[in-house]
Design an enzyme around this catalytic site. Sequence first.
Site, mmCIF file in Angstrom:
data_model
loop_
_atom_site.group_PDB
_atom_site.id
_atom_site.type_symbol
_atom_site.label_atom_id
_atom_site.label_comp_id
_atom_site.label_asym_id
_atom_site.label_seq_id
_atom_site.Cartn_x
_atom_site.Cartn_y
_atom_site.Cartn_z
ATOM 1 C CD GLU A 145 -2.938 -1.060 2.252
ATOM 2 O OE1 GLU A 145 -2.847 -0.269 3.030
ATOM 3 O OE2 GLU A 145 -3.875 -2.231 2.451
ATOM 4 C CG LEU A 251 5.062 -11.478 -0.518
ATOM 5 C CD1 LEU A 251 5.339 -10.681 0.755
ATOM 6 C CD2 LEU A 251 5.258 -10.891 -1.854
ATOM 7 N NE ARG A 255 10.304 -12.266 0.248
ATOM 8 C CZ ARG A 255 9.492 -12.334 1.326
ATOM 9 N NH1 ARG A 255 9.220 -13.385 2.031
ATOM 10 N NH2 ARG A 255 8.822 -11.206 1.765
ATOM 11 N NE ARG A 280 37.586 2.399 -24.760
ATOM 12 C CZ ARG A 280 37.150 3.624 -25.366
ATOM 13 N NH1 ARG A 280 36.821 3.513 -26.522
ATOM 14 N NH2 ARG A 280 37.575 4.730 -24.681
ATOM 15 C CG LEU A 350 30.526 -1.576 -21.076
ATOM 16 C CD1 LEU A 350 30.819 -2.801 -20.292
ATOM 17 C CD2 LEU A 350 29.190 -1.608 -21.429
ATOM 18 C CD GLU A 375 7.978 -9.780 -5.149
ATOM 19 O OE1 GLU A 375 7.041 -9.211 -4.425
ATOM 20 O OE2 GLU A 375 8.338 -9.537 -6.211
#
Length: 396
Positions: A145, A251, A255, A280, A350, A375
């Site tokens: 909620e 739940l 999970r 790279r 990166l 969760e």
Amino acid sequence: MSTTAKLPPFDPRDPAGIADLLSTDEKDIAAAVRRMCQDRVDPFVAGWFEQGRIADIRGLAKELGSLGVLGMHLEGYGCAGLSATQYGLACLELEATDSGLRSLVSVQGSLAMFAIWRWGSEEQKQRWLPSMAAGEAIGCFGLTEPDIGSDPGSMRTRARRDGSDWVLDGRKMWITNGSVADVAVVWAQTEEGVRGFVVPTDTPGFSAPEIKHKLSLRASVTSELVLDGVRLPADAVLPEVTGLKGPLSCLNEARFGIVWGAMGAARSCLHAAMDYAGERTQFGKPIAGFQLTQQKLVDMSLEYTKGVLLALHLGRRKDAGTLRPEQVSLGKLNNVREALEICRTARTILGANGISLEYPVIRHMNNLESVLTYEGTVEMHTLVLGQAITGHAAFR
């Protein structure tokens, strides 16, 4: 003791050889889900994330249903009835594509469908589960909620009897699939305690405005549920459970999928970093040839390997019927936390490209910030384990 057997080649993407621990059926499930994701989702998911919407979510749900991954670990009613480990591997592959995709499947199967399958009447099961397994009906799960997250016992949504009917009033928040759902499993306080209700979303008084302006799980539908005098017949209540045992059992199912799914996000970022580091070039050679980059890649591979081994161990326990909720908390706490760290480290490899949606890293990194919370937060799983280890509750 010596042996002349030839050693298998070293696989940089599976350094511990975990694939050898999987059965042929388990490998086939993972491969089938991976192919579907590569063909149907991977080319588009960065755009969905950028736009904040999934194109044709109902069509995608039907394709997932055809693949058999919706409620795939449930028996009967059109569900595939596969093992927990197979379901976990599917979650890993789904989240390697995007956490939002795994969330769609997890909420459908482990929350909404599981609630009806475990606690519903035969009539409720027959009405909803076959169409949900096929992806023809989408479900959502209303527990959280606006001001009530980790303490569901304090929920303010109320259901009162009016003759033979129930009337629901309240609000639910951060509900995956809410705006596109055909049915919502809503938990509410009653005079008898917390009860679950199966609510068709076309019921008068029910609405689900979509939540906008998210920077995480953007390729996922997230909504508020508004219940203003929603009148339901007596048989809308889930008859087989009263109290928090109902929603908490659901739940726990979700999970378990996250324990696996988080490793999918981690794998995607780890592989992106490995590929990038090999391509790279700086100071005359690939950055994979520098010690600091190698340390990052080794640490990431190590934590990923440990996380998958933990998920596999918990999957075997669940299939054997010996998995405890505290052990699911152990897996969720470790694997999401480590997956997020892997994504963050991959971003550094990166460099500036790590923030571009041309690569999956920043998308997974942002998504996992939500996975870290839903969760069960880090704090709640820590306290669950703290109580299990010490025998002392520290929630209050």
